[in-house]
Design a protein around this motif. Structure first.
Motif, short mmCIF file in Angstrom:
data_model
loop_
_atom_site.label_atom_id
_atom_site.label_comp_id
_atom_site.label_asym_id
_atom_site.label_seq_id
_atom_site.Cartn_x
_atom_site.Cartn_y
_atom_site.Cartn_z
N GLU A 82 0.79 -1.09 -0.12
CA GLU A 82 0.13 -0.12 0.01
C GLU A 82 0.78 1.39 0.09
O GLU A 82 0.65 2.28 -0.77
N THR A 116 -9.58 -8.38 1.35
CA THR A 116 -8.87 -7.15 1.40
C THR A 116 -7.92 -6.84 0.22
O THR A 116 -7.67 -6.04 -0.12
N LYS A 119 -10.14 -6.06 -2.62
CA LYS A 119 -10.58 -4.53 -2.75
C LYS A 119 -9.54 -3.83 -3.41
O LYS A 119 -9.61 -2.79 -4.04
N LEU A 120 -8.25 -4.04 -2.85
CA LEU A 120 -6.80 -3.28 -3.35
C LEU A 120 -6.72 -3.46 -4.76
O LEU A 120 -6.82 -2.22 -5.47
N ASN A 122 -9.14 -4.17 -7.11
CA ASN A 122 -10.21 -3.27 -7.66
C ASN A 122 -10.11 -1.81 -7.51
O ASN A 122 -10.40 -1.17 -8.56
N THR A 123 -9.57 -1.31 -6.49
CA THR A 123 -9.24 0.06 -6.40
C THR A 123 -8.58 0.54 -7.53
O THR A 123 -8.71 1.61 -8.09
N TYR A 124 -7.41 -0.29 -7.74
CA TYR A 124 -6.68 0.15 -8.86
C TYR A 124 -6.65 -0.47 -10.18
O TYR A 124 -6.07 -0.14 -11.29
N ARG A 125 -7.93 -1.03 -10.35
CA ARG A 125 -8.31 -1.59 -11.69
C ARG A 125 -7.31 -2.33 -12.29
O ARG A 125 -7.01 -2.28 -13.47
N GLN A 143 -12.52 -8.33 -12.19
CA GLN A 143 -13.70 -7.61 -11.74
C GLN A 143 -14.63 -7.59 -13.23
O GLN A 143 -14.12 -6.89 -14.05
#
Length: 168
Positions: A82, A116, A119-120, A122-125, A143
Motif C-alpha cells: 500500500e 482485502t 478490494k485493493l 479493484n481500487t487500482y483496476r 472484476q
C-alpha cells in the motif's frame, strides 16, 4: 528517488522487464526463478525490490510490468505494498500493474483476508492472481459486471485444483 513512469525509457527489442515488489526476499527469488525456468520467445528480465520508490538510477532498464506481491500470512507485506503504490505513476495502471497474493492455499493460516487484497486490486483496476508455490496453482480473478470471475487457472505438474468463481 522518484515516481515510476511507464514511458520514461525506450523499450528494448524482444525484451520484457518485470519488477517484483514485496517484503520477503526468499519468496520473490523463488517466484523469479520459477518464471525464468519457463520457455519464453523474448528475453525476460526480472528485478526484485522490497519497496518503492526505487533509487534514481540512469542505468535502470525500462520496467514493462510491476507485480506487487502480498504474502497473505503477513500484515506488514500488505502495508508495504500500500505504501509502495504511492510511488507509481497513474499511467502505469493502464495494464502494467498486477497484484499477486501468495499463500492462498493455506487460508486457515492467513493474516490477511482474500477480500482485502481483492478490494485493493479493484481500487487500482488491476488484475489479481492468487498463488501458492507449495501446490503450484495460480488463479486469476478479474472484476466483471456481475462480480468476480475466475478467468484463468494455470496448473503446473503437482497442482491440486482451482477455486470456483465468485459471483455470476
Amino acid at each position: 528517488m522518484s515516481v515510476l513512469r511507464p514511458l520514461d525509457k525506450q523499450p528494448g527489442l524482444n525484451t520484457a522487464t518485470i519488477l517484483l515488489v514485496g517484503t520477503e526476499d526468499a519468496l520473490l527469488q523463488q517466484l523469479a526463478d520459477a518464471m525464468l525456468k519457463e520457455d519464453c520467445a523474448s528475453e525476460l528480465k526480472i528485478h526484485l525490490a522490497r519497496s518503492l520508490p526505487l533509487p534514481s538510477d540512469v542505468n535502470r532498464p525500462r520496467i514493462d510490468l510491476i507485480m506487487f506481491v502480498v504474502n497473505l500470512h503477513s500484515k506488514y507485506s500488505l502495508q508495504n505494498v500500500e505504501e509502495s503504490l504511492r510511488h507509481v505513476d497513474a499511467t502505469f495502471f493502464l495494464g502494467k500493474v498486477g497484484f499477486l497474493a501468495m499463500g492462498a492455499g493455506q487460508e486457515s493460516h492467513c493474516s490477511i483476508h482474500r477480500n482485502t487484497v481483492t478490494k485493493l486490486a479493484n481500487t487500482y483496476r488491476s488484475p489479481l492472481f492468487f498463488c501458492d508455490l507449495e501446490v503450484r496453482t495460480l488463479i486469476a480473478w478479474v472484476q466483471g459486471k456481475g462480480g468476480q470471475h475466475t478467468v484463468g487457472c494455470v496448473e503446473k505438474r503437482e497442482a491440486v485444483g482451482c477455486a470456483q468463481a465468485r459471483g455470476s
